[in-house]
Design an enzyme around this catalytic site. Structure first.
Site, PDB file in Angstrom:
ATOM      1  N   ASP A  40       0.855  -1.185   0.000  1.00  0.00           N
ATOM      2  CA  ASP A  40       0.000   0.000   0.000  1.00  0.00           C
ATOM      3  C   ASP A  40       0.893   1.238   0.000  1.00  0.00           C
ATOM      4  O   ASP A  40       0.971   1.977   0.983  1.00  0.00           O
ATOM      5  CB  ASP A  40      -0.903  -0.030   1.226  1.00  0.00           C
ATOM      6  CG  ASP A  40      -2.090   0.905   1.104  1.00  0.00           C
ATOM      7  OD1 ASP A  40      -2.347   1.403  -0.011  1.00  0.00           O
ATOM      8  OD2 ASP A  40      -2.771   1.130   2.122  1.00  0.00           O
ATOM      9  N   GLU A  62      -6.158   5.277  -9.113  1.00  0.00           N
ATOM     10  CA  GLU A  62      -7.484   5.765  -8.724  1.00  0.00           C
ATOM     11  C   GLU A  62      -7.980   6.905  -9.607  1.00  0.00           C
ATOM     12  O   GLU A  62      -7.224   7.802  -9.974  1.00  0.00           O
ATOM     13  CB  GLU A  62      -7.450   6.222  -7.269  1.00  0.00           C
ATOM     14  CG  GLU A  62      -8.822   6.502  -6.690  1.00  0.00           C
ATOM     15  CD  GLU A  62      -8.911   6.163  -5.218  1.00  0.00           C
ATOM     16  OE1 GLU A  62      -9.954   6.484  -4.625  1.00  0.00           O
ATOM     17  OE2 GLU A  62      -7.961   5.579  -4.673  1.00  0.00           O
ATOM     18  N   LYS A  78      -9.179   2.149  -9.809  1.00  0.00           N
ATOM     19  CA  LYS A  78      -9.859   2.268  -8.516  1.00  0.00           C
ATOM     20  C   LYS A  78     -10.999   3.272  -8.605  1.00  0.00           C
ATOM     21  O   LYS A  78     -10.822   4.393  -9.085  1.00  0.00           O
ATOM     22  CB  LYS A  78      -8.866   2.713  -7.435  1.00  0.00           C
ATOM     23  CG  LYS A  78      -7.862   1.651  -7.058  1.00  0.00           C
ATOM     24  CD  LYS A  78      -6.916   2.128  -5.967  1.00  0.00           C
ATOM     25  CE  LYS A  78      -7.567   2.089  -4.608  1.00  0.00           C
ATOM     26  NZ  LYS A  78      -6.572   2.372  -3.526  1.00  0.00           N
ATOM     27  N   THR A  86     -13.079   0.684  -4.172  1.00  0.00           N
ATOM     28  CA  THR A  86     -12.431   1.068  -2.923  1.00  0.00           C
ATOM     29  C   THR A  86     -13.396   1.798  -2.008  1.00  0.00           C
ATOM     30  O   THR A  86     -14.540   2.065  -2.371  1.00  0.00           O
ATOM     31  CB  THR A  86     -11.189   1.926  -3.244  1.00  0.00           C
ATOM     32  OG1 THR A  86     -10.432   2.139  -2.057  1.00  0.00           O
ATOM     33  CG2 THR A  86     -11.580   3.265  -3.856  1.00  0.00           C
ATOM     34  N   PHE A 104     -12.112  -1.287   4.075  1.00  0.00           N
ATOM     35  CA  PHE A 104     -11.143  -0.484   4.821  1.00  0.00           C
ATOM     36  C   PHE A 104     -11.189  -0.813   6.312  1.00  0.00           C
ATOM     37  O   PHE A 104     -11.947  -0.205   7.073  1.00  0.00           O
ATOM     38  CB  PHE A 104     -11.421   1.005   4.584  1.00  0.00           C
ATOM     39  CG  PHE A 104     -10.755   1.553   3.349  1.00  0.00           C
ATOM     40  CD1 PHE A 104     -10.618   0.787   2.205  1.00  0.00           C
ATOM     41  CD2 PHE A 104     -10.257   2.841   3.345  1.00  0.00           C
ATOM     42  CE1 PHE A 104     -10.012   1.294   1.067  1.00  0.00           C
ATOM     43  CE2 PHE A 104      -9.640   3.356   2.208  1.00  0.00           C
ATOM     44  CZ  PHE A 104      -9.513   2.584   1.070  1.00  0.00           C
TER      45      PHE A 104
END
Length: 304
Positions: A16, A86, A122, A146, A168
């Site tokens: 990440d 993203e 994303k 996401t 998350f």
């Protein structure tokens, strides 16, 4: 073997981060980025030339796309799997705009010699993000949905054919700590851990092929509590803690036989599930705002 090596035997480990040195050190299969991580990566010395090139561009939006894809291209050179990129958070409630931006990003990657098979687009898991994923997946553009905070979001993403989704963990736990006035939870009672376990079990028993990738971890214990999940995306700091842990790692999640079916989730179902879940409603909106804020910071950085 250390805990990280053991984890890699049962789960695809994803970094990440956009930090090239950290990725080389921990050798993940994939890596994920978002506006916050792109902003952080843009300040690293390894990307100084790319930042300079982006600053030379007249159009700031084009410069952001250039820098995002340029960093992603560098990442594809050192991980064998996917790089997640993203779409602008401002587009999270406009399905057509998300599709257009995703196609543009894929085209920019193609110009750098990176095929769409290496990229996950994303999208925030709004209703519009789910519909954008449906269109993109049909075109062969794989998506990472996401900012997933509840089961309804996950089901909608899976039914749209999304390749992967990211619940998350840490942000869910953060909300419940504040709401319940707690400093911590035993890991098996951790709300973020329980949420990912629920999604994982639901997907396996219902036969959804969508990959479940736990994200946003606050501790190595949360990561270990999801050992066996399809994928886990972990920060360099926590990857380091796992690499230093010489203890035995037990597998917690295992695939199950698909024995159940369920009806297609409607837009009304989706919106009601979010409206009924204060945590998911608040954290989804907060996440979108946060990514947009970091995009604005990147915009200021590029303007010099």
């Amino acid at each position: 073997m250390n805990a990280l090596e053991q984890l890699k035997q049962m789960t695809v480990v994803v970094a990440d981060t956009g930090d090239l040195d950290a990725i080389r050190q921990y050798q993940p299969q994939d890596c994920t980025t978002n506006p916050s991580l792109i902003l952080k990566a843009a300040t690293l010395s390894g990307y100084a030339n790319l930042l300079q090139d982006a600053r030379a561009m007249d159009d700031v939006d084009a410069a952001i796309d250039f820098l995002t894809v340029a960093i992603g291209t560098e990442l594809t050179k050192i991980v064998p799997g996917y790089v997640s990129t993203e779409v602008d958070a401002r587009l999270s409630f406009d399905a057509d705009a998300m599709v257009t931006k995703a196609r543009h990003l894929i085209d920019l990657y193609a110009q750098q010699g990176v095929g769409r098979e290496r990229i996950l687009i994303k999208l925030a898991t709004t209703w519009e993000g789910v519909q954008a994923a449906r269109v993109l997946e049909a075109e062969g553009i794989r998506c990472n949905l996401t900012l997933v905070f509840n089961l309804a979001q996950a089901i909608a993403a899976a039914q749209a054919g999304a390749y992967l989704l990211s619940p998350f963990v840490g942000r869910i736990t953060d909300w419940y700590k504040k709401a319940e006035g707690k400093d911590s939870y035993p890991v098996d009672e951790d709300p973020g851990v329980k949420s990912v376990r629920e999604i994982y079990h639901h997907f396996k028993t219902h036969g959804y092929p969508t990959v479940v990738m736990g994200a946003s971890f606050r501790s190595a214990e949360q990561v270990k509590a999801l050992a066996g999940c399809d994928r886990l995306t972990v920060s360099p700091q926590l990857l380091g803690e796992l690499a230093a842990d010489e203890g035995h790692l037990e597998r917690v999640l295992t695939p199950e036989a698909a024995t159940q079916t369920e009806p297609t989730l409607t837009e009304a179902d989706f919106r009601w599930a979010l409206a009924s879940d204060p945590m998911a409603t608040e954290k989804l909106a907060e996440g979108i705002r946060g990514f947009h804020a970091d995009t604005e910071k990147l915009r200021a950085l590029l303007r010099g």
